[in-house]
Design an enzyme around this catalytic site. Structure first.
Site, PDB file in Angstrom:
ATOM      1  N   SER A  10       0.840  -1.200   0.000  1.00 34.77           N
ATOM      2  CA  SER A  10       0.000   0.000   0.000  1.00 34.77           C
ATOM      3  C   SER A  10       0.870   1.242   0.000  1.00 34.77           C
ATOM      4  O   SER A  10       1.651   1.475   0.931  1.00 34.77           O
ATOM      5  CB  SER A  10      -0.883   0.004   1.247  1.00 34.77           C
ATOM      6  OG  SER A  10      -1.390   1.310   1.446  1.00 34.77           O
ATOM      7  N   HIS A  35      -1.163  -1.344  -4.406  1.00 38.14           N
ATOM      8  CA  HIS A  35      -2.426  -0.940  -3.767  1.00 38.14           C
ATOM      9  C   HIS A  35      -2.408   0.574  -3.532  1.00 38.14           C
ATOM     10  O   HIS A  35      -1.493   1.110  -2.900  1.00 38.14           O
ATOM     11  CB  HIS A  35      -2.583  -1.683  -2.439  1.00 38.14           C
ATOM     12  CG  HIS A  35      -3.868  -1.437  -1.733  1.00 38.14           C
ATOM     13  ND1 HIS A  35      -5.044  -2.097  -2.037  1.00 38.14           N
ATOM     14  CD2 HIS A  35      -4.182  -0.590  -0.717  1.00 38.14           C
ATOM     15  CE1 HIS A  35      -6.014  -1.682  -1.238  1.00 38.14           C
ATOM     16  NE2 HIS A  35      -5.526  -0.760  -0.427  1.00 38.14           N
ATOM     17  N   ASP A  37      -4.495   3.826  -2.126  1.00 34.22           N
ATOM     18  CA  ASP A  37      -5.582   4.236  -1.240  1.00 34.22           C
ATOM     19  C   ASP A  37      -6.031   5.656  -1.554  1.00 34.22           C
ATOM     20  O   ASP A  37      -5.250   6.599  -1.449  1.00 34.22           O
ATOM     21  CB  ASP A  37      -5.108   4.162   0.219  1.00 34.22           C
ATOM     22  CG  ASP A  37      -4.963   2.736   0.684  1.00 34.22           C
ATOM     23  OD1 ASP A  37      -5.958   1.991   0.635  1.00 34.22           O
ATOM     24  OD2 ASP A  37      -3.840   2.348   1.087  1.00 34.22           O
ATOM     25  N   MET A  39      -8.596   8.572  -0.449  1.00 34.42           N
ATOM     26  CA  MET A  39      -9.406   8.994   0.702  1.00 34.42           C
ATOM     27  C   MET A  39      -9.868  10.438   0.514  1.00 34.42           C
ATOM     28  O   MET A  39      -9.118  11.264  -0.001  1.00 34.42           O
ATOM     29  CB  MET A  39      -8.580   8.900   1.988  1.00 34.42           C
ATOM     30  CG  MET A  39      -7.979   7.524   2.225  1.00 34.42           C
ATOM     31  SD  MET A  39      -7.168   7.452   3.832  1.00 34.42           S
ATOM     32  CE  MET A  39      -6.485   5.799   3.781  1.00 34.42           C
ATOM     33  N   HIS A  68      -8.223   1.408  -4.225  1.00 34.85           N
ATOM     34  CA  HIS A  68      -9.168   1.266  -3.109  1.00 34.85           C
ATOM     35  C   HIS A  68      -9.779   2.637  -2.836  1.00 34.85           C
ATOM     36  O   HIS A  68      -9.117   3.517  -2.287  1.00 34.85           O
ATOM     37  CB  HIS A  68      -8.376   0.731  -1.904  1.00 34.85           C
ATOM     38  CG  HIS A  68      -9.166   0.601  -0.638  1.00 34.85           C
ATOM     39  ND1 HIS A  68      -8.565   0.389   0.591  1.00 34.85           N
ATOM     40  CD2 HIS A  68     -10.506   0.640  -0.394  1.00 34.85           C
ATOM     41  CE1 HIS A  68      -9.489   0.300   1.515  1.00 34.85           C
ATOM     42  NE2 HIS A  68     -10.677   0.467   0.957  1.00 34.85           N
ATOM     43  N   MET A  70     -11.947   5.051  -0.926  1.00 39.10           N
ATOM     44  CA  MET A  70     -12.622   5.330   0.351  1.00 39.10           C
ATOM     45  C   MET A  70     -13.231   6.719   0.226  1.00 39.10           C
ATOM     46  O   MET A  70     -12.818   7.675   0.895  1.00 39.10           O
ATOM     47  CB  MET A  70     -11.600   5.242   1.499  1.00 39.10           C
ATOM     48  CG  MET A  70     -11.187   3.815   1.803  1.00 39.10           C
ATOM     49  SD  MET A  70      -9.622   3.698   2.684  1.00 39.10           S
ATOM     50  CE  MET A  70      -8.483   3.770   1.312  1.00 39.10           C
ATOM     51  N   MET A 139     -11.829  -5.387   5.246  1.00 38.12           N
ATOM     52  CA  MET A 139     -10.930  -4.493   5.984  1.00 38.12           C
ATOM     53  C   MET A 139     -10.626  -5.111   7.348  1.00 38.12           C
ATOM     54  O   MET A 139     -11.548  -5.516   8.078  1.00 38.12           O
ATOM     55  CB  MET A 139     -11.577  -3.114   6.182  1.00 38.12           C
ATOM     56  CG  MET A 139     -11.734  -2.284   4.915  1.00 38.12           C
ATOM     57  SD  MET A 139     -10.208  -1.927   4.041  1.00 38.12           S
ATOM     58  CE  MET A 139      -9.238  -1.068   5.275  1.00 38.12           C
ATOM     59  N   ASP A 175      -6.820  -5.935   4.306  1.00 43.04           N
ATOM     60  CA  ASP A 175      -6.125  -4.646   4.287  1.00 43.04           C
ATOM     61  C   ASP A 175      -6.163  -4.057   5.694  1.00 43.04           C
ATOM     62  O   ASP A 175      -7.239  -3.763   6.214  1.00 43.04           O
ATOM     63  CB  ASP A 175      -6.857  -3.729   3.285  1.00 43.04           C
ATOM     64  CG  ASP A 175      -6.188  -2.386   3.092  1.00 43.04           C
ATOM     65  OD1 ASP A 175      -5.101  -2.160   3.661  1.00 43.04           O
ATOM     66  OD2 ASP A 175      -6.769  -1.554   2.358  1.00 43.04           O
TER      67      ASP A 175
END
Ligand code: DX5
Ligand code: ZN
Length: 224
Positions: A10, A35, A37, A39, A68, A70, A139, A175
């Site tokens: 990540s 990966h 992330d 956000m 991913h 979020m 998660m 994760d």
């Protein structure tokens, strides 16, 4: 057991001032997927990166980009992340009222569709959507930050979801808090894609290969 073990570092734990170099470094060090992330400061209490950064990173690696999201609402951004070069786009079951539509859109855009469940969301949330997902992300921390402690209660949920996905081409990803100590537990429960942030991006670039190998061999030496 033929399911492949996939290690996905990540980038959240990497040096954001050197993202391109960090992607190349983990690619060389043996990462299977990258990966990423995303956000929004709304769905989760942190803000990271957007599609422009994913696009800029794309030329640094040919590995699978596992994005991913979020963010909520999410639908308006799916096309931008697909266009930026995402291979897998994962949305959260908790992020909106029409998750089925989001999953269908991701597939229509030519990406693999992932559905993420927060630790407090029951397995039942994915049951009606099993035909619409290519990946289920369980998660193992509450999303928003790296370096949090693994939540062992999620193991039972992984076992249940794995029992539902036997015979289907669905990856089960975990994760949060994944280390050489927790990796064998999630693998034994049925996960095959292991995201790791702080366990990979520590000790400087020269340590990344050993860090990835430590997670991989922890699984391989305990796998039955
Ligand atoms: C958390 C992110 C994770 C995070 C994991 O919200 O989705 O991908 O980077 O970090 P570690 O591996 O440090 O728990
Ligand atoms: Zn993540």
């Amino acid at each position: 057991m033929t399911r492949p073990l996939i290690i996905a570092p990540s980038l959240l734990a990497s040096d954001f001032a050197r993202l391109g170099e960090e992607v190349r470094a983990v690619d060389r060090a043996g990462a299977d997927w990258i990966h990423i992330d995303v956000m929004d400061g709304h769905f989760v209490p942190n803000i990271t990166i957007g599609p422009a950064v994913v696009k800029a990173l794309r030329r640094h690696s040919d590995k699978v980009f596992d994005v991913h999201l979020m963010i909520a609402p999410v639908d308006a951004y799916l096309e931008a992340f697909a266009g930026a070069g995402a291979d897998i786009v994962t949305v959260h079951a908790e992020a909106g009222a029409h998750v089925h539509r989001s999953l269908q859109t991701i597939r229509e855009l030519g990406c693999r569709a992932g559905l993420a469940l927060n630790p407090g969301t029951p397995a039942a949330a994915v049951e009606p959507l099993l035909g619409d997902v290519d990946l289920i992300l369980c998660m193992t921390v509450n999303p928003g930050f790296g370096g949090q402690a693994f939540i062992p209660a999620v193991l039972d949920k992984i076992r249940l979801i794995r029992s539902w996905t036997e015979g289907r081409n669905v990856d089960i990803e975990v994760d949060g808090g994944i280390t050489a100590a927790t990796a064998p537990k999630v693998w034994e429960a049925g996960a095959n894609v292991l995201v790791a942030g702080s366990a990979v991006f520590r000790g400087g670039e020269d340590a990344y290969a050993a860090n990835i190998a430590a997670v991989r061999s922890a699984v391989e030496t305990t796998a039955v």
